[in-house]
Design a protein around this motif. Structure first.
Motif, short mmCIF file in Angstrom:
data_model
loop_
_atom_site.label_atom_id
_atom_site.label_comp_id
_atom_site.label_asym_id
_atom_site.label_seq_id
_atom_site.Cartn_x
_atom_site.Cartn_y
_atom_site.Cartn_z
N GLU A 1 0.78 -1.30 0.37
CA GLU A 1 0.17 -0.27 -0.07
C GLU A 1 0.75 1.46 0.33
O GLU A 1 0.69 2.36 -0.52
CB GLU A 1 -0.89 -0.21 1.28
CG GLU A 1 -2.25 -0.87 1.42
CD GLU A 1 -2.64 -0.54 -0.20
OE1 GLU A 1 -3.51 0.75 -0.87
OE2 GLU A 1 -2.70 -1.61 -0.69
N LYS A 4 1.86 2.29 -3.83
CA LYS A 4 1.31 2.73 -4.22
C LYS A 4 0.30 3.35 -3.93
O LYS A 4 0.09 4.56 -5.02
CB LYS A 4 -0.51 1.73 -4.67
CG LYS A 4 -0.53 0.18 -4.61
CD LYS A 4 -1.60 -0.12 -4.49
CE LYS A 4 -1.64 -1.77 -5.45
NZ LYS A 4 -2.91 -2.86 -4.67
N VAL A 40 -10.26 -4.52 -0.64
CA VAL A 40 -10.09 -4.22 -0.04
C VAL A 40 -10.47 -2.41 0.63
O VAL A 40 -10.53 -1.85 -0.42
CB VAL A 40 -8.27 -3.72 -0.26
CG1 VAL A 40 -7.06 -2.91 0.72
CG2 VAL A 40 -7.46 -5.14 -0.95
N ARG A 42 -10.09 1.03 1.35
CA ARG A 42 -9.14 1.77 1.46
C ARG A 42 -8.83 2.47 2.59
O ARG A 42 -7.72 2.89 2.94
CB ARG A 42 -9.46 2.93 0.27
CG ARG A 42 -9.27 2.38 -1.30
CD ARG A 42 -9.95 3.95 -2.17
NE ARG A 42 -9.36 3.95 -3.45
CZ ARG A 42 -9.22 4.00 -4.60
NH1 ARG A 42 -10.17 4.99 -3.96
NH2 ARG A 42 -9.10 3.15 -5.68
N GLU A 45 -7.63 -1.46 5.08
CA GLU A 45 -6.39 -2.28 4.45
C GLU A 45 -7.14 -3.04 5.33
O GLU A 45 -6.39 -4.76 4.76
CB GLU A 45 -5.42 -1.81 4.92
CG GLU A 45 -4.58 -0.34 4.63
CD GLU A 45 -4.45 -0.30 2.75
OE1 GLU A 45 -4.44 -1.11 2.12
OE2 GLU A 45 -4.36 1.19 2.30
N LEU A 47 -8.92 -7.16 4.76
CA LEU A 47 -9.53 -7.68 3.43
C LEU A 47 -10.63 -8.00 3.50
O LEU A 47 -11.21 -8.72 4.19
CB LEU A 47 -8.27 -8.73 3.24
CG LEU A 47 -6.75 -9.01 2.44
CD1 LEU A 47 -5.68 -10.31 3.38
CD2 LEU A 47 -6.58 -8.23 1.57
N ARG A 66 -9.49 -5.86 -5.85
CA ARG A 66 -7.90 -5.70 -6.31
C ARG A 66 -8.23 -7.12 -7.38
O ARG A 66 -9.01 -8.62 -7.09
CB ARG A 66 -7.00 -5.92 -5.35
CG ARG A 66 -6.74 -4.59 -4.93
CD ARG A 66 -6.23 -4.09 -4.96
NE ARG A 66 -5.90 -3.16 -4.29
CZ ARG A 66 -5.50 -1.54 -4.08
NH1 ARG A 66 -6.29 -1.76 -6.71
NH2 ARG A 66 -5.90 -0.71 -4.15
N SER A 130 0.49 -13.76 -4.53
CA SER A 130 -1.01 -12.71 -3.91
C SER A 130 -1.18 -13.64 -2.89
O SER A 130 -0.84 -15.41 -4.21
CB SER A 130 -1.59 -12.11 -4.45
OG SER A 130 -2.66 -11.37 -3.68
N ASP A 132 -4.17 -13.36 -1.31
CA ASP A 132 -4.92 -12.29 -0.49
C ASP A 132 -6.64 -12.93 -0.78
O ASP A 132 -7.57 -13.19 0.24
CB ASP A 132 -4.71 -10.87 -0.53
CG ASP A 132 -3.58 -10.19 -0.14
OD1 ASP A 132 -3.61 -11.35 1.08
OD2 ASP A 132 -3.05 -8.81 -0.76
N THR A 164 1.35 -9.07 -0.12
CA THR A 164 0.09 -9.58 0.02
C THR A 164 -0.24 -8.49 1.10
O THR A 164 0.37 -7.23 1.51
CB THR A 164 0.21 -10.37 0.92
OG1 THR A 164 -0.77 -10.15 2.14
CG2 THR A 164 1.09 -9.87 2.66
N HIS A 165 -1.73 -8.00 1.19
CA HIS A 165 -1.75 -6.68 2.11
C HIS A 165 -2.03 -6.83 3.36
O HIS A 165 -2.76 -6.25 3.78
CB HIS A 165 -3.71 -6.47 1.35
CG HIS A 165 -3.08 -5.74 0.26
ND1 HIS A 165 -3.16 -6.70 -1.31
CD2 HIS A 165 -3.27 -4.24 -0.72
CE1 HIS A 165 -3.13 -5.32 -2.35
NE2 HIS A 165 -3.10 -4.13 -1.78
#
Length: 198
Positions: A1, A4, A40, A42, A45, A47, A66, A130, A132, A164-165
């Motif tokens: 993140e 991003k 996800v 915003r 964060e 999942l 995502r 990923s 996730d 991973t998130h």
């Protein structure tokens, strides 16, 4: 993140790009389950499943989907690493010719089919792009599947990058340390809400 926020919206973190550039043989592992994607929040964060309208943790409606397919990953990989020999192994591309290409490739993009094609020790680096979507997949054995998959990959002792998130999701540290008892406690707590294991 954080990447991003810095403008990096590609499949590849800066750490992963550097590892791909320096490794002789890289496996990029993406095990998608059909077209199921992950949502996800915003704001926090968290999942969520792809049909979530709001965040279960903070109540925010700022939800983004995502998840891309393996063919899209291959296209982006070829653009980012034009000098690398790249091949893909999945349900659409799994024949003897592809297997030979995989042995010669600098980068192999693959689903779980890679386990039937090459030993993971063939690679100098593994990038897990990923897990996730698997962590929020609507099936009662989803976490068990992620745990088994990660333990199988980590057991090969190949340098690895996991993107991973949800790095603090309880399944991930349990898999990294191959701690079945930790995984078991977390799973039992989730499968039997309100019941604490002694």
């Amino acid at each position: 993140e954080n990447e991003k926020k810095g403008g990096n919206y590609s499949w590849f973190s800066d750490v992963l790009k550097e590892s791909i550039n320096t490794a002789q043989k890289t496996l990029l592992f993406l095990n998608r389950t059909g077209t199921f994607r992950v949502a996800v929040c915003r704001d926090c964060e968290t999942l969520l499943s792809q049909d979530a309208a709001e965040c279960s943790s903070c109540g925010s409606a700022h939800i983004v989907l995502r998840g891309k397919g393996i063919a899209q990953l291959e296209k982006e990989c070829r653009e980012l690493f034009p000098t690398k020999n790249i091949t893909r192994i999945d349900s659409e591309r799994d024949d003897p010719a592809i297997r030979e290409q995989a042995r010669e490739a600098d980068i192999v993009i693959a689903t779980e089919r890679i386990f039937r094609v090459l030993p993971l020790t063939h690679f100098n680096h593994i990038g897990i792009l990923s897990v996730d979507h698997l962590l929020v997949y609507p099936h009662w054995q989803a976490h068990e599947r992620v745990f088994q998959l990660l333990v199988k990959i980590f057991a090969q002792n190949v340098p690895l990058t996991l993107q991973t998130h949800a790095p603090n999701h309880p399944i991930i540290p349990a898999a990294v340390t191959n701690n079945y008892q930790l995984f078991r406690r977390e799973e039992l707590a989730e499968r039997t809400p309100g019941v604490a294991e002694s």
